[in-house]
Design a protein around this motif. Structure first.
Motif, mmCIF file in Angstrom:
data_model
loop_
_atom_site.group_PDB
_atom_site.id
_atom_site.type_symbol
_atom_site.label_atom_id
_atom_site.label_comp_id
_atom_site.label_asym_id
_atom_site.label_seq_id
_atom_site.Cartn_x
_atom_site.Cartn_y
_atom_site.Cartn_z
ATOM 1 N N GLU A 19 0.830 -1.207 0.000
ATOM 2 C CA GLU A 19 0.000 0.000 0.000
ATOM 3 C C GLU A 19 0.866 1.259 0.000
ATOM 4 N N ALA A 20 1.953 1.227 0.774
ATOM 5 C CA ALA A 20 2.872 2.367 0.788
ATOM 6 C C ALA A 20 3.468 2.584 -0.597
ATOM 7 N N ILE A 23 1.073 4.298 -2.932
ATOM 8 C CA ILE A 23 0.990 5.753 -2.723
ATOM 9 C C ILE A 23 2.119 6.454 -3.476
ATOM 10 N N LYS A 27 1.950 8.891 -6.878
ATOM 11 C CA LYS A 27 2.488 10.245 -6.773
ATOM 12 C C LYS A 27 3.561 10.514 -7.812
ATOM 13 N N PRO A 143 -0.193 2.479 6.079
ATOM 14 C CA PRO A 143 -0.018 3.895 5.742
ATOM 15 C C PRO A 143 -1.335 4.549 5.343
ATOM 16 N N SER A 144 -1.633 5.679 5.966
ATOM 17 C CA SER A 144 -2.785 6.468 5.506
ATOM 18 C C SER A 144 -2.300 7.463 4.466
ATOM 19 N N THR A 145 -1.128 8.021 4.730
ATOM 20 C CA THR A 145 -0.439 8.875 3.765
ATOM 21 C C THR A 145 1.040 8.515 3.812
ATOM 22 N N LEU A 146 1.775 8.949 2.832
ATOM 23 C CA LEU A 146 3.212 8.705 2.822
ATOM 24 C C LEU A 146 3.878 9.897 2.155
ATOM 25 N N SER A 147 4.698 10.587 2.918
ATOM 26 C CA SER A 147 5.332 11.791 2.407
ATOM 27 C C SER A 147 6.803 11.807 2.795
ATOM 28 N N ASP A 240 8.965 13.264 8.306
ATOM 29 C CA ASP A 240 8.110 12.250 7.690
ATOM 30 C C ASP A 240 8.803 10.895 7.632
#
Length: 278
Positions: A19-20, A23, A27, A143-147, A240
């Motif tokens: 999943e990460a 993302i 992107k 991960p909900s988000t990955l930055s 992050d």
């Protein structure tokens, strides 16, 4: 970033890694190479050639079916995914696949709450890190988000850390990241005076960058252990991710001039990305 390798063993943590990677792939318009290492048992390997071929084909087909089902996930919609099944569980093969496909990054899932022995020593993650010539991103949570907007690169600024630093700058430059260079000073045998630390950093930057433009961006903190200093600073800086250098032959056990980087990877809620010392 064009190609991301994700070793898959069908566990929850390899699902987090996948999943990460999705993302990042969305992107940066990258392709995911989902890699399953099929372990063939010794019992099968001792059979005759014909039986071995038949049974190997059976297990490969079974793995491919399960693999395809595993990859049918909503978060992979609109992501280019190439499944790859290897016949033997040899973790140096992950690096071979990375070289063959000119991959930019390996993303792996790992536990993060039960201590060092259960996380890295003898684990698949450590084995991949030891052999990987490209960066390895370790994910421990869904991960909900990955930055990577803010990344802490922790270093002892030794000369052997120059190559990992250059590779980190190249990768994070492509990702548009701000890099926080961090030196943690600790009591005991590793303690250095301010003058000694600053001279070490000057020598390091002169060799790595050819100038001292980054000197004003180096942060110096003091703490009882390196890992506490890194984690505390990462929290204050709103990082992050945390980046570290690692020896290939010994995995996580000797980075930052012998400090215990396993604790960073163990206790950090943040993703940890490793760069190999060559």
């Amino acid at each position: 970033m064009k190609k991301i390798i994700v070793p898959v063993d069908f566990s929850d943590h390899s699902n987090y890694a996948l999943e990460a990677a999705s993302i990042l792939a969305k992107k940066y318009n990258a392709e995911i190479l989902a890699l399953h290492m099929l372990e063939i048992s010794e019992t099968i390997l001792t059979k005759g050639e014909v039986d071995l071929q038949d049974e190997t084909v059976f297990f490969i087909k079974l793995a491919e079916k399960r693999f395809n089902e595993f990859l049918e996930q909503d978060f992979l919609n609109n992501v280019s995914v190439t499944p790859i099944v290897k016949h033997f569980k040899v973790f140096s093969e992950v690096n071979d696949v990375a070289k063959e496909h000119n991959a930019d990054l390996i993303v792996m899932g790992s536990h993060g709450s039960s201590g060092l022995k259960e996380i890295f020593v003898g684990s698949n993650t450590e084995k991949v890190v030891r052999h990987a010539d490209i960066p390895v991103l370790v994910i421990k949570n869904k991960p909900s988000t990955l930055s990577f907007d803010n990344v802490v690169f922790a270093s002892d600024f030794s000369q052997e850390s120059v190559t990992p630093y250059i590779n980190a700058c190249q990768l994070f430059g492509k990702l548009g990241s701000k890099i926080h260079l961090l030196h943690v000073n600790t009591p005991g045998d590793n303690f250095k005076s301010s003058q000694e630390i600053e001279q070490t950093v000057v020598d390091f930057l002169n060799k790595a960058d050819g100038d001292l433009n980054q000197l004003e961006h180096v942060k110096y903190v003091s703490d009882y252990t390196v890992e506490k200093g890194v984690l505390n600073y990462a929290n204050v800086a709103g990082a992050d991710a945390i980046a570290v250098a690692t020896h290939g032959r010994t995995g996580f056990t000797h980075f930052l001039a012998g400090s215990i980087s396993e604790d960073i990877a163990n206790h950090a809620a943040l993703p940890v990305i490793t760069f190999k010392i060559k």
